[in-house]
Design a protein around this motif. Structure first.
Motif, PDB file in Angstrom:
ATOM      1  N   ASP A 261       0.843  -1.193   0.000  1.00  0.00           N
ATOM      2  CA  ASP A 261       0.000   0.000   0.000  1.00  0.00           C
ATOM      3  C   ASP A 261       0.883   1.250   0.000  1.00  0.00           C
ATOM      4  N   TYR A 262       2.034   1.154   0.659  1.00  0.00           N
ATOM      5  CA  TYR A 262       3.037   2.225   0.637  1.00  0.00           C
ATOM      6  C   TYR A 262       4.369   1.594   0.272  1.00  0.00           C
ATOM      7  N   SER A 263       5.039   2.191  -0.707  1.00  0.00           N
ATOM      8  CA  SER A 263       6.337   1.663  -1.110  1.00  0.00           C
ATOM      9  C   SER A 263       7.297   2.828  -1.307  1.00  0.00           C
ATOM     10  N   GLY A 264       8.487   2.709  -0.698  1.00  0.00           N
ATOM     11  CA  GLY A 264       9.456   3.797  -0.774  1.00  0.00           C
ATOM     12  C   GLY A 264      10.102   3.900  -2.140  1.00  0.00           C
ATOM     13  N   ALA A 265      10.528   2.765  -2.680  1.00  0.00           N
ATOM     14  CA  ALA A 265      11.197   2.763  -3.976  1.00  0.00           C
ATOM     15  C   ALA A 265      11.204   1.359  -4.558  1.00  0.00           C
ATOM     16  N   GLU A 266      11.231   1.294  -5.891  1.00  0.00           N
ATOM     17  CA  GLU A 266      11.338  -0.007  -6.552  1.00  0.00           C
ATOM     18  C   GLU A 266      12.798  -0.298  -6.863  1.00  0.00           C
ATOM     19  N   VAL A 267      13.190  -1.572  -6.666  1.00  0.00           N
ATOM     20  CA  VAL A 267      14.545  -1.965  -7.035  1.00  0.00           C
ATOM     21  C   VAL A 267      14.463  -3.099  -8.046  1.00  0.00           C
ATOM     22  N   PRO A 268      15.442  -3.164  -8.970  1.00  0.00           N
ATOM     23  CA  PRO A 268      15.470  -4.273  -9.920  1.00  0.00           C
ATOM     24  C   PRO A 268      15.836  -5.574  -9.208  1.00  0.00           C
ATOM     25  N   ASP A 269      15.845  -6.653  -9.940  1.00  0.00           N
ATOM     26  CA  ASP A 269      16.125  -7.960  -9.361  1.00  0.00           C
ATOM     27  C   ASP A 269      17.614  -8.107  -9.049  1.00  0.00           C
ATOM     28  N   GLU A 270      18.036  -7.411  -8.012  1.00  0.00           N
ATOM     29  CA  GLU A 270      19.427  -7.470  -7.560  1.00  0.00           C
ATOM     30  C   GLU A 270      19.405  -7.544  -6.051  1.00  0.00           C
ATOM     31  N   PHE A 271      20.371  -8.225  -5.461  1.00  0.00           N
ATOM     32  CA  PHE A 271      20.398  -8.361  -4.010  1.00  0.00           C
ATOM     33  C   PHE A 271      21.051  -7.135  -3.397  1.00  0.00           C
ATOM     34  N   VAL A 272      20.327  -6.449  -2.521  1.00  0.00           N
ATOM     35  CA  VAL A 272      20.832  -5.218  -1.914  1.00  0.00           C
ATOM     36  C   VAL A 272      21.047  -5.392  -0.404  1.00  0.00           C
ATOM     37  N   VAL A 273      21.959  -4.611   0.125  1.00  0.00           N
ATOM     38  CA  VAL A 273      22.250  -4.668   1.567  1.00  0.00           C
ATOM     39  C   VAL A 273      22.327  -3.262   2.152  1.00  0.00           C
ATOM     40  N   GLY A 274      22.251  -3.203   3.482  1.00  0.00           N
ATOM     41  CA  GLY A 274      22.392  -1.937   4.195  1.00  0.00           C
ATOM     42  C   GLY A 274      21.057  -1.427   4.698  1.00  0.00           C
ATOM     43  N   TYR A 275      21.094  -0.446   5.609  1.00  0.00           N
ATOM     44  CA  TYR A 275      19.889   0.159   6.185  1.00  0.00           C
ATOM     45  C   TYR A 275      18.948  -0.937   6.712  1.00  0.00           C
ATOM     46  N   GLY A 276      19.539  -1.924   7.369  1.00  0.00           N
ATOM     47  CA  GLY A 276      18.761  -3.028   7.944  1.00  0.00           C
ATOM     48  C   GLY A 276      18.839  -4.321   7.166  1.00  0.00           C
ATOM     49  N   LEU A 277      19.052  -4.206   5.854  1.00  0.00           N
ATOM     50  CA  LEU A 277      19.079  -5.404   4.997  1.00  0.00           C
ATOM     51  C   LEU A 277      20.430  -6.109   5.086  1.00  0.00           C
ATOM     52  N   ASP A 278      20.388  -7.433   5.151  1.00  0.00           N
ATOM     53  CA  ASP A 278      21.620  -8.191   5.383  1.00  0.00           C
ATOM     54  C   ASP A 278      21.979  -9.114   4.220  1.00  0.00           C
ATOM     55  N   TYR A 279      23.247  -9.489   4.215  1.00  0.00           N
ATOM     56  CA  TYR A 279      23.682 -10.675   3.491  1.00  0.00           C
ATOM     57  C   TYR A 279      24.334 -11.559   4.539  1.00  0.00           C
ATOM     58  N   ALA A 280      23.773 -12.743   4.797  1.00  0.00           N
ATOM     59  CA  ALA A 280      24.261 -13.648   5.839  1.00  0.00           C
ATOM     60  C   ALA A 280      24.472 -12.907   7.167  1.00  0.00           C
ATOM     61  N   GLU A 281      23.462 -12.081   7.526  1.00  0.00           N
ATOM     62  CA  GLU A 281      23.422 -11.334   8.801  1.00  0.00           C
ATOM     63  C   GLU A 281      24.391 -10.159   8.893  1.00  0.00           C
ATOM     64  N   LYS A 282      25.125  -9.883   7.830  1.00  0.00           N
ATOM     65  CA  LYS A 282      26.043  -8.742   7.891  1.00  0.00           C
ATOM     66  C   LYS A 282      25.533  -7.580   7.038  1.00  0.00           C
ATOM     67  N   TYR A 283      26.158  -6.428   7.195  1.00  0.00           N
ATOM     68  CA  TYR A 283      25.910  -5.195   6.442  1.00  0.00           C
ATOM     69  C   TYR A 283      24.630  -4.463   6.854  1.00  0.00           C
ATOM     70  N   ARG A 284      23.925  -4.944   7.881  1.00  0.00           N
ATOM     71  CA  ARG A 284      22.691  -4.267   8.301  1.00  0.00           C
ATOM     72  C   ARG A 284      22.974  -2.848   8.789  1.00  0.00           C
ATOM     73  N   ASN A 285      24.178  -2.623   9.322  1.00  0.00           N
ATOM     74  CA  ASN A 285      24.515  -1.327   9.909  1.00  0.00           C
ATOM     75  C   ASN A 285      25.024  -0.292   8.920  1.00  0.00           C
ATOM     76  N   LEU A 286      25.096  -0.638   7.637  1.00  0.00           N
ATOM     77  CA  LEU A 286      25.439   0.394   6.645  1.00  0.00           C
ATOM     78  C   LEU A 286      24.319   1.436   6.629  1.00  0.00           C
ATOM     79  N   PRO A 287      24.655   2.732   6.617  1.00  0.00           N
ATOM     80  CA  PRO A 287      23.591   3.750   6.658  1.00  0.00           C
ATOM     81  C   PRO A 287      22.907   3.978   5.299  1.00  0.00           C
ATOM     82  N   TYR A 288      23.460   3.381   4.231  1.00  0.00           N
ATOM     83  CA  TYR A 288      22.876   3.519   2.889  1.00  0.00           C
ATOM     84  C   TYR A 288      22.551   2.132   2.346  1.00  0.00           C
ATOM     85  N   ILE A 289      21.927   2.073   1.166  1.00  0.00           N
ATOM     86  CA  ILE A 289      21.620   0.783   0.540  1.00  0.00           C
ATOM     87  C   ILE A 289      22.474   0.623  -0.708  1.00  0.00           C
ATOM     88  N   GLY A 290      23.120  -0.529  -0.806  1.00  0.00           N
ATOM     89  CA  GLY A 290      24.005  -0.752  -1.944  1.00  0.00           C
ATOM     90  C   GLY A 290      24.030  -2.206  -2.365  1.00  0.00           C
TER      91      GLY A 290
END
Ligand code: IMP
Ligand code: MG
Length: 180
Positions: free
Chosen positions: A142-171
């Motif tokens: 119902d609310y969406s901040g942004a669309e991303v293509p089919d790529e795995f992203v990390v940062g701003y809470g998102l992890d890869y194997a529990e890491k990178y959640r603390n990055l302040p940006y998404i990459g």
């Protein structure tokens, strides 16, 4: 950590603008309602912390933890409740706060459970949406901040194997990181 990042998709400033805009819209839409923000742990914790402060109307918060992904980038298919909500949903206008909507399986399952608890309304707010990846066709944000293509992203809470959640940006990570 920085050396593992291939490119930045959403900078700190861009994320601030996205979240401010979502907070404004939600505050308008829910001003006469009984807003309960439900954060899906752990990925949405950074987004939740920022979004709740961008919301200017009274609201309650609660947390739920489900597992959908094991280590790595592919869905295990199984969704399990690790931590349930504390608040009774009866009469609440529930807004799920999610980091990313991918296949939609996690939220589809969550929705089916939470709807049996008689909330007054049920909506979904996701920071990121990967519409190309949707496996549950009738599940949308119902609310969406942004669309991303089919790529795995990390940062701003998102992890890869529990890491990178603390990055302040998404990459996006360099491919070497996955092959390590
Ligand atoms: P879904 O059930 O396939 O929609 O999966 C949603 C969950 O998968 C999210 O809450 C994330 O934890 C995880 N996920 C999906 N895509 C990504 C990504 O690109 N980066 C990090 N986590 C992701
Ligand atoms: Mg995750």
């Amino acid at each position: 950590m920085l050396k593992d990042i291939e490119k930045v998709y959403y900078s700190v400033e861009t994320l601030q603008d996205i979240v401010a805009d979502l907070g404004k819209r939600i505050s308008e839409d829910y001003k006469d309602k009984n807003l309960l923000l439900v954060s899906v742990l752990k990925g949405s914790v950074v987004f939740m912390a920022d979004l709740m402060r961008a919301i200017t109307i009274p609201c309650e918060i609660d947390f739920m933890c489900v597992s959908s992904y094991k280590d790595g980038t592919t869905s295990s298919g199984a969704v399990k409740i690790i931590k349930d909500l504390d608040i009774n949903l009866e009469g609440k206008d529930v807004l799920i706060v999610e980091d990313i909507l991918d296949s939609g399986r996690t939220l589809s399952y969550l929705k089916s459970i939470l709807m049996t608890r008689n909330p007054r309304s049920f909506k979904i707010c996701t920071l990121l949406d990967k519409p190309e990846r949707r496996a549950v066709p009738d599940l949308f944000a119902d609310y969406s901040g942004a669309e991303v293509p089919d790529e795995f992203v990390v940062g701003y809470g998102l992890d890869y194997a529990e890491k990178y959640r603390n990055l302040p940006y998404i990459g996006v990570l360099k491919w070497e990181v996955y092959s390590e």
